[in-house]
Enzyme design. Structure first.
Site: not given
Length: 490
Positions: A170, A382
């Site tokens: 992720h 991110d």
């Protein structure tokens, strides 16, 4: 369960339910975060299984009993991996969050490469693998999630347990010059090659991994084109893919359109006297770029004094890892910055920065999204950043603008219609804000309509389907919902 109804088994560090002690009593709270939001609807009533740690490390606690009601209501089975405080300390706070997290987010100066963290990481991964081996069958598809559990396939194979396994990272995967700083780089890459499918958020992450693989294992041959490619290791093959995670678009959109949420959004606008609202929503973490964002707001007000009294910046910071020193320091830094900016610019009836350090109930968060004129999503790095997608889904009137960091994974998908910025360039962010605040309605509508279409089309179910198709040539529809009676019989 019949073999043609192969179960989907999700394995992650945390279960989708967390145990918390309140007033001396243990209570079960539904977990927060992108992974739970993404996968809970996928497993619901499909006879699925979720394996993870409960968040508690009390050996005398009846964790399974506490979770039974949650499991029945959720519509899938939960199995816990018990961890001691020492294990949580070394594997979670140590290896996962003081080595992998900063390293994979290009912040290697924050890494603490302690060998005992690595040993504890392996011990806990073995513990997880034992539970996976016991609670699954060879007919199940075992989908492992995130950087805490990169050794699952390695340990299952070392036990002689045959499972079809997929792994999804992720967070970003770093380029070789950063990854090579990890003392256990070869062992980690080797463990990842034991999965049948390794998934990343973006093509860039996948390319970074392939490059590291070539450096450390020159025998690896990558072939194929498109989102999913094959890797030939000589003795075995596995696949690599890019699968950008998403949200349940309809859930956010429909909630934003509910009359009580729309009323709440109007109240927020009214409380801020219908000034333009710039909104930041983040977990409190040093990768999210909150101090840089506040300095950008300070730069905006200094460079464009005409905006004084006409805009409000609302920053919602969700508490996270509060016991870790770095996070305590970050919280102090943010609070001081907010005080400084408000001290410099406030006048009676107007305070420029509104800072909320708390978790907001889901409906209230959606109301803030719906009320905001600009979503300011500027992480330093991110994996994806679902806030960007949630903001678009809640901008139901199409009148919002998304300003997005070029270092967020979401930029790869949303770059055409989001306004991309470098979060380290505070003058650039201020300039972008000034520009979009002066866009006419037609411009805002045009960009937001396309952003919403993109998120609607590539939603959470599309993400799951694309991963399962690549992993086992199945889609979510191949895990049909079972009726409640049948589910209770197991």
């Amino acid at each position: 369960m019949e073999s043609e109804l192969r179960r989907l088994v999700v394995v992650s560090n945390r279960l989708p339910a967390a145990l918390k002690k309140e007033g001396g009593e243990w209570t079960v709270k539904a977990g927060a975060g992108g992974l739970v939001t993404a996968l809970a609807p996928v497993l619901r009533n499909r006879g699925g299984v979720w394996i993870g740690w409960s968040g508690a490390s009390d050996p005398d606690l009846d964790v399974d009993g506490l979770l039974a009601d949650f499991s029945a209501e959720a519509g899938y089975d939960l199995y816990t991996v018990g961890l001691t405080p020492e294990e949580v300390d070394g594997y979670y706070y140590g290896f996962s969050n003081e080595i992998i997290w900063p390293l994979f987010h290009d912040l290697q100066t924050r890494c603490r490469f302690h060998p005992q963290f690595w040993r504890m990481y392996l011990d806990v991964n073995f513990k997880f693998a034992e539970v996976v081996a016991r609670k699954t069958t060879s007919d199940d598809y075992v989908w492992i999630h995130d950087y805490h559990l990169m050794h699952q396939a390695f340990f299952l194979k070392s036990m002689g347990v045959k499972r079809k396994t997929g792994f999804f990272l992720h967070i970003p995967f770093p380029p070789p010059d950063i990854f090579m700083k990890l003392p256990w780089r070869w062992k980690l890459i080797q463990a990842l090659t034991e999965f049948d499918l390794v998934g990343f958020q973006t093509l860039q992450d996948r390319r970074n991994f392939a490059e590291c693989l070539r450096r450390l294992m020159p025998e690896a041959r990558v072939s194929g084109r498109g989102g999913v490619v094959s890797v030939d290791m000589g003795s075995r093959k596995f696949r690599l893919g890019a699968f950008p995670i998403s949200i349940d678009f309809n859930q956010f959109n429909d909630l934003a359109e509910q009359p009580d949420v729309a009323r709440e959004a109007f109240k927020i606008k009214e409380a801020l006297r219908h000034r333009k609202i710039i909104l930041g929503v983040d977990r409190l973490d040093y990768t999210k770029g909150i101090p840089e964002r506040i300095r950008s707001i300070q730069t905006l007000l200094r460079r464009y004094p005409d905006l004084k009294g006409r805009v409000n910046f609302v920053q919602i910071a969700v508490p996270s890892r509060e016991e870790v020193g770095d996070y305590k320091e970050l919280r102090t830094e943010i609070e001081q910055l907010v005080g400084r900016v408000n001290g410099e610019f406030s006048f009676p009836g107007w305070v420029p920065v509104h800072y909320h350090y708390r978790s907001l109930p889901h409906r209230e968060l959606v109301a803030y999204y719906a009320a905001a004129d600009v979503g300011l999503v500027t992480p330093l790095r991110d994996g994806m950043n679902l806030v960007a997608k949630e903001y678009c889904a809640c901008s139901t009137d199409g009148d919002g603008v998304l300003i997005l960091s070029e270092f967020a994974g979401a930029a790869a998908q949303l770059q055409k219609d989001a306004y991309l910025v470098n979060p380290y360039d505070m003058e650039g962010v201020a300039k972008a804000l000034h520009r979009v605040l002066h866009w006419d309605k037609g411009q805002r509508l045009e960009h937001m309509t396309r952003l919403r279409d993109q998120v609607r089309k590539n939603n959470i179910y599309w993400w799951v389907d694309s991963f399962l198709q690549a992993g086992i040539a199945r889609s979510l529809g191949d895990f049909p919902e079972v009726d409640a009676l049948r589910y209770e019989r197991g």
